[in-house]
Design an enzyme around this catalytic site. Structure first.
Site, PDB file in Angstrom:
ATOM      1  N   ASP A 142       0.811  -1.221   0.000  1.00 30.51           N
ATOM      2  CA  ASP A 142       0.000   0.000   0.000  1.00 30.51           C
ATOM      3  C   ASP A 142       0.841   1.266   0.000  1.00 30.51           C
ATOM      4  OD1 ASP A 142      -2.524   1.357   0.112  1.00 30.51           O
ATOM      5  OD2 ASP A 142      -2.264   1.673   2.259  1.00 30.51           O
ATOM      6  N   SER A 158      -6.811   5.354  -0.105  1.00 26.27           N
ATOM      7  CA  SER A 158      -7.138   4.053  -0.661  1.00 26.27           C
ATOM      8  C   SER A 158      -8.623   3.772  -0.469  1.00 26.27           C
ATOM      9  CB  SER A 158      -6.321   2.957   0.040  1.00 26.27           C
ATOM     10  OG  SER A 158      -4.941   3.211  -0.063  1.00 26.27           O
ATOM     11  N   GLN A 208      -5.367  -1.839  -6.685  1.00 26.38           N
ATOM     12  CA  GLN A 208      -5.978  -0.889  -5.751  1.00 26.38           C
ATOM     13  C   GLN A 208      -6.647   0.236  -6.524  1.00 26.38           C
ATOM     14  OE1 GLN A 208      -3.913   2.306  -2.995  1.00 26.38           O
ATOM     15  NE2 GLN A 208      -3.980   0.358  -1.905  1.00 26.38           N
TER      16      GLN A 208
END
Length: 292
Positions: free
Chosen positions: A209, A233, A283
Site C-alpha cells: 500500500d 485508498s 488498488q
C-alpha cells in the site's frame, strides 16, 4: 531520515505492530504506532486484518488472495478491534472475513482465502528486463534530502521498509516529475523477519500500500501535496503466487490502466531479484487536487 528511523529496530517495531492481542472468540486487538499520519495507514490495517484472519486458520494453509475495502479513516490514537468470521473450511481452502472496528463502527473489512499446497500448472510472465538493481538507485533518504519540505511524516516515524524508486517519486516538487507509463520500485523489509510465512505475507501486504497509487500520478507526471493531489485508498486486493521472504528485495512493477471521476486504478506485480513472480496487487484510490 536517521538510522534510528529504519533498520532492524523499525522492523522489530513492525513485528510488534502485527502481533495482535487475542481477545477470545476469534477477536483480536491491534495498536498503531505512537507517531504517524493523522489516519491509520491503510497497509497497517490490511496487514493486521490478515494477521487476525490467519490466526484462525490451519498453518498448513497459506493465504493466496485477499480483498479489502477501506470504509472509514482510522484513528491512530484508538486501538482497533478485529473480528474474524469463519466462512468455510473445506478440504483444500479456508475462507475468512476479517472486520476492523473503532468506536463500534467498521473502518475496514477483508475477505481472505487460504489454500493447501498442491501440484499444478506453472507459468508466469517474465520480469521487466534491464531494470537497475537496488544498489544502483537512490535510497528514499537520499531522494528526500533534495526535497526536505516534502518529507513530511516520512522522516518522523519508523521506516521498516527500504523503498527505492527506479524513476522519480511522487513527493518531488510540481514540474520535477516526468510522465511515465510504469512505476518501478525496489522494496524489502529493512531487517530480518522471523520464519513465519503468515508474517511475511502480512508484511508484504503492509508494503503493497506504500507506493501503488503513485502509479496513477506517474502517468500524468503529477505529484502528492502542494501543487498536486491528496489521496486515499478505497479498496485493495492481492494474490500471492509463489513462496517468498518479505525481507529480501522484490521489484514492484506498477501501472495505472484507468483514472476518471477523481478515482484512479493501479495494478502492481512483485518479482524477486531472480525473476520469480511472487504476488500481484490491485488498488483503486480517491485522488483529489489540492485546493480543488
Amino acid at each position: 531520515m536517521t538510522d534510528l528511523a529504519s533498520g532492524q529496530k523499525a522492523v522489530d517495531a513492525l513485528v510488534r505492530l502485527l502481533d495482535l492481542e487475542p481477545l477470545g472468540d476469534d477477536r483480536f486487538l491491534g495498536m498503531s504506532p505512537p507517531v504517524g499520519p493523522q489516519r491509520v495507514f491503510g497497509g497497517q490495517v490490511a496487514g493486521q486484518a490478515l494477521v487476525a484472519a490467519g490466526r484462525t486458520v490451519d498453518p498448513a494453509r497459506f493465504v493466496h488472495s485477499l480483498h479489502g475495502y477501506f470504509v472509514r479513516g482510522g484513528d491512530p490514537s484508538v486501538p482497533i478491534t478485529y473480528a474474524v468470521e469463519n466462512i468455510r473450511d473445506g478440504r483444500s481452502f479456508s475462507v475468512r472475513r476479517s472486520v476492523a472496528y473503532q468506536h463500534d463502527k467498521v473502518i475496514f473489512f477483508m475477505s481472505a482465502s487460504f489454500h493447501v499446497s498442491e501440484e499444478g500448472l506453472d507459468h508466469q510472465e517474465a520480469a521487466p528486463p534491464d531494470v537497475p538493481l537496488p544498489d544502483e538507485v537512490p535510497t528514499m533518504g537520499e531522494r528526500l534530502a533534495k526535497y526536505p519540505e516534502r518529507a513530511g511524516v516520512w522522516g518522523m516515524v519508523q521506516q521498516p521498509i527500504d523503498v527505492r524508486y527506479v524513476g522519480e517519486t511522487g513527493w518531488v516538487r510540481p514540474g520535477d516529475r516526468p510522465a511515465e507509463d510504469r512505476q518501478r520500485v525496489w522494496m524489502r523489509i529493512d531487517g530480518k523477519l522471523p520464519d513465519d510465512p503468515l508474517l511475511h505475507a502480512c508484511a508484504l501486504t503492509f508494503a503493497s500500500d506504500l507506493t501503488l497509487l503513485d502509479a496513477v500520478l506517474s502517468t500524468h507526471g503529477a505529484v502528492w501535496g502542494p501543487g498536486g493531489f491528496v489521496g486515499a485508498s478505497l479498496d485493495h486486493a492481492m494474490w500471492f503466487h509463489r513462496s517468498f521472504r518479505a525481507d529480501e528485495w522484490f521489484l514492484y512493477d506498477s501501472s495505472s490502466p484507468s483514472a476518471f471521476d477523481a478515482r484512479g486504478l493501479a495494478a502492481g506485480r512483485m518479482f524477486t531479484r531472480d525473476g520469480r513472480h511472487i504476488a500481484t496487487a490491485v488498488q483503486e484510490g480517491l485522488l483529489r487536487r489540492v485546493g480543488g
